[in-house]
Design a protein around this motif. Sequence first.
Motif, PDB file in Angstrom:
ATOM      1  N   ASN A 272       0.842  -1.190   0.000  1.00  0.00           N
ATOM      2  CA  ASN A 272       0.000   0.000   0.000  1.00  0.00           C
ATOM      3  C   ASN A 272       0.883   1.248   0.000  1.00  0.00           C
ATOM      4  OD1 ASN A 272      -1.084   2.025   2.464  1.00  0.00           O
ATOM      5  ND2 ASN A 272      -2.525   1.724   0.797  1.00  0.00           N
ATOM      6  N   GLN A 273       0.731   2.056  -1.019  1.00  0.00           N
ATOM      7  CA  GLN A 273       1.421   3.347  -1.121  1.00  0.00           C
ATOM      8  C   GLN A 273       2.944   3.238  -0.946  1.00  0.00           C
ATOM      9  OE1 GLN A 273      -0.147   6.997   0.541  1.00  0.00           O
ATOM     10  NE2 GLN A 273      -2.085   5.997   1.061  1.00  0.00           N
ATOM     11  N   CYS A 274       3.523   2.151  -1.424  1.00  0.00           N
ATOM     12  CA  CYS A 274       4.978   2.029  -1.377  1.00  0.00           C
ATOM     13  C   CYS A 274       5.581   2.739  -2.587  1.00  0.00           C
ATOM     14  CB  CYS A 274       5.387   0.557  -1.349  1.00  0.00           C
ATOM     15  SG  CYS A 274       4.841  -0.294   0.168  1.00  0.00           S
ATOM     16  N   TYR A 275       6.857   3.071  -2.510  1.00  0.00           N
ATOM     17  CA  TYR A 275       7.479   3.862  -3.570  1.00  0.00           C
ATOM     18  C   TYR A 275       8.942   3.473  -3.714  1.00  0.00           C
ATOM     19  CZ  TYR A 275       9.119   6.600   0.426  1.00  0.00           C
ATOM     20  OH  TYR A 275       9.700   6.991   1.610  1.00  0.00           O
ATOM     21  N   GLY A 276       9.568   3.929  -4.806  1.00  0.00           N
ATOM     22  CA  GLY A 276      10.931   3.549  -5.115  1.00  0.00           C
ATOM     23  C   GLY A 276      10.957   2.548  -6.249  1.00  0.00           C
ATOM     24  N   ALA A 277      12.149   2.313  -6.807  1.00  0.00           N
ATOM     25  CA  ALA A 277      12.285   1.440  -7.975  1.00  0.00           C
ATOM     26  C   ALA A 277      11.768   0.031  -7.711  1.00  0.00           C
ATOM     27  CB  ALA A 277      13.752   1.393  -8.411  1.00  0.00           C
TER      28      ALA A 277
END
Length: 333
Positions: A272-277
């Motif tokens: 949920n709503q994680c980010y980054g490559a």
Amino acid sequence: MEIQIHACVLLLVALASSSLMAAQSTNWSTALLIKVDQSGNGDFKKIQDAIDVVPSNNSDNVFILIKPGIYREKVVVDKPYITLSGLTSKTTIITGNAYGDIFGSATVSVLASDFVARSLTMENTHGAGSKAVALRVSADKAAFYGCKIMSYQDTLLDDTGRHYYNNSYIEGATDFICGDAASLFENCHLHSISKGNGAITAQRRESPSEDTGFSFLGCKITGVGSCFLGRPWGPYSRVVFSKTYMSGVVLPQGWDDWGDSSTHSTVYYGENQCYGAGAASSKRVTWSRRLSDAEAKPFLTMDMIGGQDWLKPTPTHFKRPSYIISKTAGGNK
């Protein structure tokens, strides 16, 4: 006979009431202070000696302050209401290198409830090739603040109970957070040293009736090679990541099934709503979940671990335990 039974019942009620009143009146801002210092300027030179002096039926808030040093010992916390605290995790290090048995290899084992660790490094330096646990938590109501937990395989055996990890660093390569606890990891740094396809988590939930699982909120994932977010040690394994930075070390598929496709319908792996490559969803396995805020919410609050009822503030007042005063007076440090 009836009179005797009635008297026994009244006695049990009175004892239960007095115990409840004592628990409700406990002032957690005050703690009994025991000092550990390798130089000999404390109450004990070894951490285990400080734990051993605490009464087995302890109900006091005991704060064991560990002065800077490298403590080469296996530590077993088998009394409730104990805090182990260093000054910083960089300077207070508990280290070991046992390996083989997942339970017996732990450098630090927490076996009693209401435990707290602050500003400590707990490590197992065995390296690759075998199970080598740095920290085993096999008790209910345990909290860790500003700690470093480091090994290679099975670093953190988060075995059973309700646990809270805050602002801590956890490092390993293979299944380095494993077990069947109900745990919330908040603002933690997870660092994979796997050069291949190691897994960060191996959660062991065995049935849908178990209220267990690992939740990661506002965390950060880095590493040196590539890794999976998790794989199922138990068929109903449950892991959720929310608002977590995932670097490119996280493999595009995200999750591994440990060679058993039957778990696809039973595991609960959510993001949920994680980010980054490493958070890109286009190549994620189809049996993982992209969670809405509403779906993720039950896993991301203190309600998940009942933390409102047992997480305690840092004590601000300290006094010497009577059993330490008597030992010091007798010259028996």
